[in-house]
Design a protein around this motif. Structure first.
Motif, PDB file in Angstrom:
ATOM      1  N   ILE A  12       4.059  11.006   7.969  1.00  0.00           N
ATOM      2  CA  ILE A  12       3.210   9.873   7.572  1.00  0.00           C
ATOM      3  C   ILE A  12       2.048  10.407   6.730  1.00  0.00           C
ATOM      4  O   ILE A  12       1.309  11.284   7.163  1.00  0.00           O
ATOM      5  CB  ILE A  12       2.651   9.124   8.801  1.00  0.00           C
ATOM      6  N   LYS A  13       1.897   9.851   5.531  1.00  0.00           N
ATOM      7  CA  LYS A  13       0.851  10.355   4.646  1.00  0.00           C
ATOM      8  C   LYS A  13       0.201   9.221   3.858  1.00  0.00           C
ATOM      9  O   LYS A  13       0.765   8.137   3.691  1.00  0.00           O
ATOM     10  CB  LYS A  13       1.426  11.390   3.681  1.00  0.00           C
ATOM     11  N   LEU A  14      -1.008   9.512   3.385  1.00  0.00           N
ATOM     12  CA  LEU A  14      -1.737   8.636   2.468  1.00  0.00           C
ATOM     13  C   LEU A  14      -1.813   9.373   1.140  1.00  0.00           C
ATOM     14  O   LEU A  14      -2.347  10.480   1.065  1.00  0.00           O
ATOM     15  CB  LEU A  14      -3.133   8.339   3.003  1.00  0.00           C
ATOM     16  N   PHE A  36       2.048  -0.134  -0.980  1.00  0.00           N
ATOM     17  CA  PHE A  36       1.033   0.080  -1.998  1.00  0.00           C
ATOM     18  C   PHE A  36      -0.272  -0.604  -1.621  1.00  0.00           C
ATOM     19  O   PHE A  36      -0.307  -1.817  -1.398  1.00  0.00           O
ATOM     20  CB  PHE A  36       1.517  -0.497  -3.341  1.00  0.00           C
ATOM     21  N   ILE A  37      -1.357   0.179  -1.597  1.00  0.00           N
ATOM     22  CA  ILE A  37      -2.678  -0.369  -1.342  1.00  0.00           C
ATOM     23  C   ILE A  37      -3.341  -0.772  -2.652  1.00  0.00           C
ATOM     24  O   ILE A  37      -3.949  -1.840  -2.768  1.00  0.00           O
ATOM     25  CB  ILE A  37      -3.552   0.654  -0.589  1.00  0.00           C
ATOM     26  N   SER A  38      -3.205   0.072  -3.670  1.00  0.00           N
ATOM     27  CA  SER A  38      -3.783  -0.231  -4.989  1.00  0.00           C
ATOM     28  C   SER A  38      -3.066   0.599  -6.038  1.00  0.00           C
ATOM     29  O   SER A  38      -2.307   1.511  -5.731  1.00  0.00           O
ATOM     30  CB  SER A  38      -5.285   0.056  -5.013  1.00  0.00           C
ATOM     31  N   GLY A  39      -3.357   0.271  -7.321  1.00  0.00           N
ATOM     32  CA  GLY A  39      -2.730   0.987  -8.424  1.00  0.00           C
ATOM     33  C   GLY A  39      -1.339   0.466  -8.709  1.00  0.00           C
ATOM     34  O   GLY A  39      -0.949  -0.614  -8.269  1.00  0.00           O
ATOM     35  N   GLY A  40      -0.584   1.249  -9.472  1.00  0.00           N
ATOM     36  CA  GLY A  40       0.757   0.836  -9.843  1.00  0.00           C
ATOM     37  C   GLY A  40       1.677   2.021  -9.987  1.00  0.00           C
ATOM     38  O   GLY A  40       1.230   3.168 -10.084  1.00  0.00           O
ATOM     39  N   THR A  41       2.971   1.752 -10.008  1.00  0.00           N
ATOM     40  CA  THR A  41       3.950   2.816 -10.226  1.00  0.00           C
ATOM     41  C   THR A  41       5.191   2.243 -10.892  1.00  0.00           C
ATOM     42  O   THR A  41       5.535   1.082 -10.700  1.00  0.00           O
ATOM     43  CB  THR A  41       4.328   3.521  -8.909  1.00  0.00           C
ATOM     44  N   ARG A  42       5.838   3.097 -11.677  1.00  0.00           N
ATOM     45  CA  ARG A  42       7.133   2.764 -12.265  1.00  0.00           C
ATOM     46  C   ARG A  42       8.126   3.783 -11.745  1.00  0.00           C
ATOM     47  O   ARG A  42       7.894   4.992 -11.839  1.00  0.00           O
ATOM     48  CB  ARG A  42       7.075   2.814 -13.787  1.00  0.00           C
ATOM     49  N   ILE A  43       9.239   3.305 -11.205  1.00  0.00           N
ATOM     50  CA  ILE A  43      10.287   4.185 -10.704  1.00  0.00           C
ATOM     51  C   ILE A  43      11.534   3.973 -11.551  1.00  0.00           C
ATOM     52  O   ILE A  43      12.067   2.864 -11.616  1.00  0.00           O
ATOM     53  CB  ILE A  43      10.588   3.921  -9.216  1.00  0.00           C
ATOM     54  N   ALA A  54      -0.154  -3.365  -6.138  1.00  0.00           N
ATOM     55  CA  ALA A  54      -0.821  -3.556  -4.847  1.00  0.00           C
ATOM     56  C   ALA A  54      -0.116  -4.612  -3.999  1.00  0.00           C
ATOM     57  O   ALA A  54       0.201  -5.700  -4.466  1.00  0.00           O
ATOM     58  CB  ALA A  54      -2.275  -3.951  -5.071  1.00  0.00           C
ATOM     59  N   GLY A  55       0.129  -4.262  -2.729  1.00  0.00           N
ATOM     60  CA  GLY A  55       0.750  -5.182  -1.784  1.00  0.00           C
ATOM     61  C   GLY A  55       2.245  -5.014  -1.642  1.00  0.00           C
ATOM     62  O   GLY A  55       2.820  -5.438  -0.643  1.00  0.00           O
ATOM     63  N   ASP A  56       2.890  -4.384  -2.617  1.00  0.00           N
ATOM     64  CA  ASP A  56       4.345  -4.239  -2.574  1.00  0.00           C
ATOM     65  C   ASP A  56       4.765  -3.239  -1.499  1.00  0.00           C
ATOM     66  O   ASP A  56       4.095  -2.222  -1.269  1.00  0.00           O
ATOM     67  CB  ASP A  56       4.883  -3.773  -3.929  1.00  0.00           C
ATOM     68  N   ILE A  57       5.887  -3.527  -0.868  1.00  0.00           N
ATOM     69  CA  ILE A  57       6.483  -2.648   0.136  1.00  0.00           C
ATOM     70  C   ILE A  57       7.939  -2.424  -0.261  1.00  0.00           C
ATOM     71  O   ILE A  57       8.657  -3.376  -0.583  1.00  0.00           O
ATOM     72  CB  ILE A  57       6.417  -3.269   1.542  1.00  0.00           C
ATOM     73  N   PHE A  58       8.378  -1.163  -0.240  1.00  0.00           N
ATOM     74  CA  PHE A  58       9.756  -0.874  -0.643  1.00  0.00           C
ATOM     75  C   PHE A  58      10.252   0.388   0.049  1.00  0.00           C
ATOM     76  O   PHE A  58       9.467   1.195   0.567  1.00  0.00           O
ATOM     77  CB  PHE A  58       9.863  -0.738  -2.166  1.00  0.00           C
ATOM     78  N   LEU A  59      11.561   0.540   0.052  1.00  0.00           N
ATOM     79  CA  LEU A  59      12.211   1.683   0.686  1.00  0.00           C
ATOM     80  C   LEU A  59      12.998   2.449  -0.365  1.00  0.00           C
ATOM     81  O   LEU A  59      13.876   1.889  -1.028  1.00  0.00           O
ATOM     82  CB  LEU A  59      13.144   1.201   1.805  1.00  0.00           C
ATOM     83  N   ILE A  60      12.648   3.736  -0.552  1.00  0.00           N
ATOM     84  CA  ILE A  60      13.346   4.595  -1.514  1.00  0.00           C
ATOM     85  C   ILE A  60      14.441   5.364  -0.771  1.00  0.00           C
ATOM     86  O   ILE A  60      14.163   6.030   0.230  1.00  0.00           O
ATOM     87  CB  ILE A  60      12.379   5.593  -2.173  1.00  0.00           C
ATOM     88  N   LYS A  79      -2.873   4.214  -4.744  1.00  0.00           N
ATOM     89  CA  LYS A  79      -3.078   4.580  -3.344  1.00  0.00           C
ATOM     90  C   LYS A  79      -1.978   3.939  -2.514  1.00  0.00           C
ATOM     91  O   LYS A  79      -1.716   2.735  -2.643  1.00  0.00           O
ATOM     92  CB  LYS A  79      -4.459   4.107  -2.873  1.00  0.00           C
ATOM     93  N   ALA A  80      -1.328   4.726  -1.670  1.00  0.00           N
ATOM     94  CA  ALA A  80      -0.194   4.203  -0.911  1.00  0.00           C
ATOM     95  C   ALA A  80      -0.041   4.925   0.418  1.00  0.00           C
ATOM     96  O   ALA A  80      -0.342   6.115   0.541  1.00  0.00           O
ATOM     97  CB  ALA A  80       1.091   4.344  -1.718  1.00  0.00           C
TER      98      ALA A  80
END
Length: 272
Positions: A12-14, A36-43, A54-60, A79-80
């Motif tokens: 478990i990490k931040l 996701f707490i804040s910011g953005g990402t492209r996968i 921000a707010g998105d939840i996903f499973l990689i 931040k996630a």
């Protein structure tokens, strides 16, 4: 501080990125549940590209190649909270659960938007990152079990995904490489994902493509970049990451050496 990762347990990490952009190419050994707490990402994966904020939840999924590009958004850093669902823990979780015959799951990222149950579970971890004392392992285990239980409650097909403990078997090297050449992975990773040792991978690659992996990968990545410029009208700064290069100057040099003209010349329609 540009990049900081704070662990409360090994699973478990931040994660926090404050720089303008951070890119990494990975193959995760474990499934990863991300909030996701804040910011953005492209996968970027072979089959699809995902955008999260921000707010998105996903499973990689584990054992899948991906390019991950993170960046600040709306004036806030990326931040996630990330939870690793290890194979060992999942095997233990499912050890006393009777499952229906498993249907082969397609290993794609699973999205849960801002599901309140998952958000509550993952958000409850945030205060623990501020503790100076050691985070009790029994509490961490309970949190991970809670997350797995919630996933099973809200996703009827998740067992086919989480309870799949098979390792990659030997597969067609041509089809795999044609689909995944843009990921800048060590050759050992490509070998593992095609079910081969490094030596066998290089031997089979030479037999299939009549060249070395590095030469073939460079050519394929440059050809994809050329297509992105000429047909999709993308800019070099938006392309070089996604085709497997680590920096713009090296990409521009390799592009001009291969094609005889620079990306900027192509973009300015000087090349016909």
């Amino acid at each position: 501080m540009e990049h900081a990762v704070k662990y409360i347990t090994p699973d478990i990490k931040l994660s926090c990125f404050e720089s303008k952009l951070f890119k990494t190419e990975v193959m995760f050994d474990n499934h990863m549940l991300v909030w996701f707490i804040s910011g953005g990402t492209r996968i970027v994966q072979a089959e699809a590209t995902y955008e999260f904020s921000a707010g998105d939840i996903f499973l990689i999924p584990r054992n899948q190649l991906a390019t991950i590009i993170t960046y600040p958004k709306d004036g806030l850093p990326h931040k996630a909270v990330v939870m690793h669902l290890t194979t060992a823990r999942l095997k233990n979780f499912y050890s006393d659960i009777e499952l229906k015959p498993r249907i082969a799951a397609i290993p794609k990222i699973r999205t849960f938007n801002d599901h309140p149950l998952l958000r509550s579970c993952l958000a409850s971890l945030v205060p623990y990152f501020e503790l100076k004392d050691h985070f009790p392992e029994n509490i961490a285990s309970l949190k991970i079990i809670e997350a797995i239980s919630i996933l099973r409650a809200i996703d009827g097909g998740i067992d086919d995904f989480l309870a799949d403990f098979d390792e990659p078997g030997k597969i067609d090297i041509v089809g795999f490489m044609e689909k995944n050449f843009m990921f800048n992975m060590p050759m050992e990773k490509f070998g593992y994902l095609t079910g081969r040792s490094l030596t066998t991978f290089k031997r089979d690659f030479k037999k299939a493509f009549n060249t070395t992996p590095q030469k073939w990968l460079t050519q394929k990545r440059l050809e994809l970049a050329h297509y992105q410029f000429s047909e999709k009208k993308k800019k070099p700064v938006d392309v070089y990451f996604e085709v497997g290069f680590e920096n713009l100057s090296h990409f521009s040099y390799a592009f001009k050496k291969h094609f005889g003209y620079a990306p900027t010349e192509l973009m300015e329609h000087k090349i016909r």
